[in-house]
Each structure stands twice: as structure tokens, then as C-alpha cells.
Design a protein around this motif. Structure first.
Motif, PDB file in Angstrom:
ATOM      1  N   GLY A  10       0.803  -1.212   0.000  1.00 45.38           N
ATOM      2  CA  GLY A  10       0.000   0.000   0.000  1.00 45.38           C
ATOM      3  C   GLY A  10       0.840   1.267   0.000  1.00 45.38           C
ATOM      4  N   GLU A  11       0.208   2.352  -0.410  1.00 43.56           N
ATOM      5  CA  GLU A  11       0.908   3.631  -0.474  1.00 43.56           C
ATOM      6  C   GLU A  11       1.412   4.104   0.887  1.00 43.56           C
ATOM      7  N   PRO A  12       0.645   3.975   1.985  1.00 45.46           N
ATOM      8  CA  PRO A  12       1.175   4.436   3.277  1.00 45.46           C
ATOM      9  C   PRO A  12       2.491   3.746   3.661  1.00 45.46           C
ATOM     10  N   ALA A  13       2.613   2.456   3.375  1.00 50.95           N
ATOM     11  CA  ALA A  13       3.855   1.734   3.679  1.00 50.95           C
ATOM     12  C   ALA A  13       5.000   2.283   2.834  1.00 50.95           C
ATOM     13  N   ARG A  29       5.211   5.306   1.562  1.00 47.84           N
ATOM     14  CA  ARG A  29       5.531   6.669   2.017  1.00 47.84           C
ATOM     15  C   ARG A  29       6.370   6.650   3.295  1.00 47.84           C
ATOM     16  N   ALA A  30       6.142   5.683   4.166  1.00 49.04           N
ATOM     17  CA  ALA A  30       6.968   5.560   5.381  1.00 49.04           C
ATOM     18  C   ALA A  30       8.411   5.210   5.006  1.00 49.04           C
ATOM     19  N   ARG A  68       9.917   8.378   3.438  1.00 56.27           N
ATOM     20  CA  ARG A  68      10.228   9.397   4.451  1.00 56.27           C
ATOM     21  C   ARG A  68      11.554   9.074   5.135  1.00 56.27           C
ATOM     22  N   ASP A  89       5.114  15.165   2.054  1.00 57.12           N
ATOM     23  CA  ASP A  89       5.137  14.768   3.456  1.00 57.12           C
ATOM     24  C   ASP A  89       5.701  15.911   4.311  1.00 57.12           C
TER      25      ASP A  89
END
Length: 173
Positions: A57-60, A62-63, A66, A89
């Protein structure tokens, strides 16, 4: 040659702006290393960014992004290219403060030629031209806010863009 442990320049911009190509050419021109955060993430994870988006997924993603951007901006002494969404972010924007950040601006016609909109970019998989345009309209204010330099890459060859960035870097020193 640069002896600091911080980037000479950090490149930001949308897909198709030329961050990787121009970044490598700029690093070569300056005699420093080139670091692409997307490539670093793919190498570390052992799979493509598209696969990370699909599997985790995108949240993973993005982490991971970051963390890699923070690491690269703190320790890579050359030219660093960020993924197109990285500056969205808030933590990444804080990390970029105080650095030379070059916004590689581009229009959709040139971006389409460079990227091809072939589905290999997860955020552009459906209706790529409309998605790119919407994404750029949303991201442009952030790219402009984090940038210390804006360079238009549309219709220009790599050497010309690199020469302009080198000129800006010389003025900034």
C-alpha cells in the motif's frame, strides 16, 4: 569536490521532470555522487516501487520514502533526487529546510514523452494524463515552497538544464 556530508543539491519535481537523468548528469558535472531515493528503496526492499504499492500500500511506501529521504539528506554528499511525492510529506519538508532544493519543472507534453505513461508508475496507472495534470496542480505549490531554485526542463536538453543548475549553485556559494 565537496567534503560536506550533506547534498550539494536535492532535486524535486513531478514524474517526467528528469530528476534521475538530470541528477546523474549534474553529479557527473560536479564530480560528486548521485543518489536516487526511489532506486535506494527498491534496492533495499528487493522489489519495485509499483510492487510495494500493490503489496503493502501507499502508506507503507511513504513511510519507507520518508525514512530514506531523511537518511539521504543527512548523509549523502552529492546530488540527491527525490521521488515525485516525497515533498508532500510534512516531515520531509522539514528535512529539506536549509538545503539547496532544485524544483525541476515540466509540462505534461514533455513529461509524457519522458515517462511514457505506461503504467509502471503506480499513481499514474489509470488515465495517466488526467492524473498527472491533477497531481501536478496539487503538488506545484509544495514544489515551489520547498525549492530554492526553479528550473524549467520543458523542451530543453540535459546539458542545458545541468548548466543552468550549476550556474545557480555557483551563485549560491
Amino acid at each position: 569536490m565537496v567534503s560536506e556530508s550533506r547534498p550539494v543539491a536535492v532535486l524535486v519535481g513531478p514524474p517526467g521532470a528528469g530528476k534521475s537523468t538530470i541528477g546523474q548528469a549534474l553529479a557527473d558535472a560536479l564530480g560528486v555522487a548521485f543518489h536516487d531515493t526511489d532506486t535506494a528503496i527498491e534496492s533495499e526492499q528487493g522489489c519495485s516501487i509499483s510492487d510495494i504499492f500493490v503489496l503493502d500500500g501507499e502508506p507503507a511506501f511513504r513511510a519507507l520514502e520518508r525514512a530514506e529521504v531523511a537518511r539521504a539528506v543527512a548523509s549523502e554528499p552529492g546530488v540527491v533526487a527525490l521521488g515525485g511525492g516525497a515533498p508532500m510529506d510534512a516531515d520531509t519538508r522539514e528535512v529539506l529546510a536549509g538545503h539547496v532544493v532544485v524544483f525541476l519543472d515540466v509540462g505534461i507534453a514533455d513529461a509524457a514523452k519522458r515517462v511514457g505513461f505506461d503504467g509502471s508508475r503506480p499513481l499514474l496507472a489509470i488515465n495517466p494524463r488526467a492524473t498527472w495534470t491533477r497531481m501536478m496542480n496539487e503538488r506545484r505549490p509544495t514544489y515551489e515552497a520547498v525549492a530554492t531554485v526553479r528550473v524549467d526542463t520543458a523542451g530543453r536538453d540535459v546539458a542545458d538544464v545541468v548548466a543552468e543548475i550549476v550556474e545557480h549553485l555557483g551563485a549560491a556559494r
